[in-house]
Design an enzyme around this catalytic site. Structure first.
Site, PDB file in Angstrom:
ATOM      1  N   GLU A 171      -6.628  -4.917  -5.133  1.00 40.10           N
ATOM      2  CA  GLU A 171      -5.380  -5.328  -4.480  1.00 40.10           C
ATOM      3  C   GLU A 171      -4.180  -5.104  -5.402  1.00 40.10           C
ATOM      4  O   GLU A 171      -3.702  -6.040  -6.045  1.00 40.10           O
ATOM      5  CB  GLU A 171      -5.435  -6.801  -4.043  1.00 40.10           C
TER       6      GLU A 171
ATOM      7  N   LYS B  15      -6.975  -3.523  -0.670  1.00 42.52           N
ATOM      8  CA  LYS B  15      -6.082  -4.446   0.031  1.00 42.52           C
ATOM      9  C   LYS B  15      -4.654  -4.083  -0.358  1.00 42.52           C
ATOM     10  O   LYS B  15      -4.263  -4.226  -1.521  1.00 42.52           O
ATOM     11  CB  LYS B  15      -6.400  -5.902  -0.325  1.00 42.52           C
TER      12      LYS B  15
END
Length: 297
Positions: free
Chosen positions: A177, A214
């Site tokens: 992420e 993500k």
């Protein structure tokens, strides 16, 4: 090897991943939005009890099942607690059909070259061993990009992949992420730089290994299509990143193959003051809207 049943759910599930991983720094704000002010608790232990009660209320709601929620990201303390008398990861998978992931990052360094790298993660191998034994399928690790700086973006992607390889060594799937801040003036440029850096690092992953990503919802619809279609990417998920739920859903629906992994947008409109019927109805509407945006063509 990855758990094949959980992997199949993540690859083909027609839903989204719930982010229920607020940590010590973000929990007070999450509780305030839920209607629980700081005067309701006098210690971190009491604060974490209250946020666990909120999470428990969410996961046991009738609408929170694997039909529309394919995964859930948990705070480490949540992994060690119970839902309805069952260990949290076991309850999610066996009772709700939801694949559990573990947040492993321990906060951010100060800004360098326009990015905030992850702080060191002490004892990560031991944590990963414990998480896999508990039934966790994968992990999530967050860092932040605040500027379209080539050196900074390369550093953040390299660190994400380094941690990802450590997770893969434990037969777990890492969700990388590298969040892009939504208020940046050069957000679109940073997104292109990030995509290209990720593609370069994917080339270095051994055949047969897969990660997840993500990412912040992009300015250009379809920008992350090369990542969605990449054979070494199990799934691309999107964070809400400060957008309202309506805005996040609208942006998400324009990006084929990307599914949600929302936190604040998931809990928007939920309140400690609601009775169970009100709470469950509000959550069901939210889950329906996020799932619809996640599966939009």
């Amino acid at each position: 090897m990855f758990d094949p049943d959980k992997a199949a759910k993540i690859r083909a599930g027609q839903g989204f991943i719930a982010a229920l991983d607020q940590s010590g720094g973000s929990t007070p704000k999450a509780l305030r939005l839920y209607g629980v002010s700081e005067d309701r608790y006098a210690s971190d232990a009491e604060m974490f009890d209250l946020i666990h009660n909120m999470r428990a209320r969410i996961v046991r709601a009738p609408a929170f099942t694997g039909d529309k929620v394919v995964g859930a990201i948990l705070f480490e303390q949540t992994m060690d607690r119970e839902f309805e008398g069952h260990p949290a990861p076991v309850y999610l998978w066996e009772q709700r059909g939801v694949v559990p992931f573990l947040k492993i990052d321990k906060g951010l360094e100060d800004t360098t070259n326009g990015v905030k790298l992850m702080k060191p993660i002490p004892g990560l191998d031991a944590t990963l061993e414990r998480a896999r034994a508990a039934g966790m399928f994968g992990t999530k690790e967050r860092s932040v990009i605040d500027a379209a700086d080539a050196a900074g973006i390369e550093a953040i992607v390299a660190q994400q992949f380094d941690v990802g390889r450590q997770v893969l060594a434990h037969d777990m799937v890492p969700i990388l992420e590298p969040e892009i801040s939504i208020g940046m003036n050069d957000k679109a440029r940073a997104e292109t730089m990030l995509r290209d850096a990720i593609l370069r690092h994917l080339d270095d992953l051994p055949e047969g290994q897969e990660i997840m990503l993500k990412l912040t919802l992009p300015e250009e619809a379809g920008l992350y299509a090369p990542l969605v279609d990449h054979p070494k990417v199990m799934r691309v998920v999107a964070l809400s990143g400060g957008y309202s739920r309506d805005e996040a859903n609208a942006r998400l629906a324009r990006n084929r193959g990307v599914i949600a992994s929302f936190s604040r947008a998931l809990t928007e409109g939920l309140s400690d003051a609601q009775d169970d019927a009100e709470f469950e109805a509000a959550l069901a509407r939210t889950i329906d809207s996020i799932q619809a945006a996640s599966v939009a063509d």
